[in-house]
Design an enzyme around this catalytic site. Structure first.
Site, short mmCIF file in Angstrom:
data_model
loop_
_atom_site.label_atom_id
_atom_site.label_comp_id
_atom_site.label_asym_id
_atom_site.label_seq_id
_atom_site.Cartn_x
_atom_site.Cartn_y
_atom_site.Cartn_z
N SER A 39 0.82 -1.21 0.00
CA SER A 39 0.00 0.00 0.00
C SER A 39 0.85 1.26 0.00
O SER A 39 0.45 2.29 -0.55
CB SER A 39 -0.94 0.01 1.21
OG SER A 39 -1.90 -1.03 1.12
N GLU A 60 1.96 0.06 15.24
CA GLU A 60 2.42 1.37 14.80
C GLU A 60 3.19 2.13 15.88
O GLU A 60 4.18 2.81 15.58
CB GLU A 60 1.23 2.21 14.33
CG GLU A 60 0.58 1.72 13.05
CD GLU A 60 -0.47 0.64 13.26
OE1 GLU A 60 -1.10 0.21 12.28
OE2 GLU A 60 -0.65 0.23 14.43
N PHE A 85 -3.33 6.06 10.84
CA PHE A 85 -2.51 5.30 11.79
C PHE A 85 -1.18 5.98 12.06
O PHE A 85 -0.55 5.73 13.09
CB PHE A 85 -2.27 3.88 11.25
CG PHE A 85 -3.52 3.14 10.87
CD1 PHE A 85 -4.72 3.37 11.52
CD2 PHE A 85 -3.51 2.20 9.84
CE1 PHE A 85 -5.88 2.70 11.17
CE2 PHE A 85 -4.66 1.52 9.48
CZ PHE A 85 -5.85 1.77 10.14
N HIS A 111 -2.76 7.49 1.98
CA HIS A 111 -4.22 7.32 2.07
C HIS A 111 -4.86 8.42 2.92
O HIS A 111 -5.75 8.17 3.73
CB HIS A 111 -4.57 5.95 2.62
CG HIS A 111 -4.18 4.81 1.74
ND1 HIS A 111 -2.90 4.61 1.30
CD2 HIS A 111 -4.91 3.78 1.22
CE1 HIS A 111 -2.84 3.52 0.54
NE2 HIS A 111 -4.05 3.01 0.47
#
Length: 316
Positions: A39, A60, A85, A111
């Site tokens: 991604s 994360e 995130f 994103h």
């Protein structure tokens, strides 16, 4: 100057290609991801430099901590995950382990914004610019297309200090040149005009260019400025423009609170108060739809910019 495009490409691919090039230039560049290699378009980096790539998994906060440790050891770590995130989930770790001690960590956030599209409100972060620009010493960059994202990534690797680099998922027009100079903290005058200043960032730079073309047909001369670095803000280019035009519209794929528009408003309030209108998401969450459907519904597309331009000119 007229801008056109012959190709569309996602800005996250600009990050992936820029990361690989930065790594070839500097052996201290390393990359970490939280289970999102594909991604974030980090596959090429992983293949070329497997010993410098760290798959942290869906952890994360741990990724930020490891990145901070790597920076202490002289590495230049890029952390890669979705913008939501990259900020909301790990804000404490970024504040305490990165910003507070001014560590040389690059937070790569993909994103971002409504153009994430069908994944919906839980992933469409619209607060991240505000969160990150409030951290002392944090540089905040939001490039506009593939070429600029690639250049911004390389520049971030060469910059000493924490950087938040924001980009997106959808295919988007490539309208800047591959060899355009990219300088952190310096805006770009895209189109000269005399009636109104449009200050845009990220995906909305293209929407501002589309709006400028429509406004020109209606006899309105719009100046378009690309603010790829939201912090530190290039106040000079904005103030020089509004001294000529006398009004400004800001455009961003972000909440109206805390983003580029508020930074510009502060600059104007302190230096040259002129009418300003905001093109931004009006303090709400998003929903699931295609990117362009969402830009239209939440009134942050070219048509919304045209509407706000007419409104701000009437206020002069």
């Amino acid at each position: 100057m007229k801008f056109t495009y012959t190709e569309k490409k996602d800005t996250r691919s600009g990050f992936g290609d820029g990361l690989l090039e930065a790594a070839k230039k500097n052996e201290n560049v390393v990359a970490l991801t939280a289970d999102l290699t594909g991604s974030l378009k980090m596959d090429a980096f992983k293949k070329e430099f497997p010993e410098r790539f760290f798959q942290i998994g869906i952890a994360e906060a741990n990724m930020i901590g490891i990145a901070a440790g790597l920076a202490i050891g002289g590495k230049i770590p890029f952390t890669g995950t979705f913008a939501n995130f990259s900020t909301s989930r790990v804000y404490d770790q970024i504040r305490q382990s990165v910003a507070y001690s001014n560590k040389n960590v690059k937070i790569a956030a993909s994103h971002a914004g409504l153009t994430l599209g069908e994944d919906g409100a839980t992933h469409q972060v619209l607060e991240d610019i505000g969160m990150m620009k409030m951290l002392p010493g944090m540089t905040v960059i939001c490039p506009c297309d593939y070429n600029e994202t690639k250049a911004a990534t390389i520049a971030a690797a060469e910059f000493d200090g924490p950087v938040y680099l924001r980009f997106g998922r959808p295919s988007w027009p490539i309208f800047t040149k591959a060899d355009d100079k990219f300088e952190i903290g310096k805006g770009k005058l895209m189109i000269e005009g005399s009636d109104v200043t449009i200050v845009a960032t990220g995906h909305l730079v293209w929407e501002a260019i589309v709006a400028q073309d429509e406004l020109e047909k209606q006899g309105i001369s719009a100046e378009v400025i690309n603010i790829h670095t939201i912090k530190p803000l290039d106040e000079e280019i904005i103030l020089n423009s509004v001294a000529k035009t006398g009004c400004v519209v800001t455009a961003e794929e972000h909440n109206i609170l805390g983003g580029l528009g508020e930074s510009v408003a502060r600059t104007l309030a302190l230096n040259n108060p002129v009418p300003q209108e905001f093109v931004a998401v009006n303090d709400t969450f998003g929903e699931s739809a295609t990117p362009m459907e969402l830009l239209k519904k939440y009134k942050i597309d070219s048509s919304a910019i045209v509407e706000k331009v007419k409104k701000v000119i009437d206020r002069k």
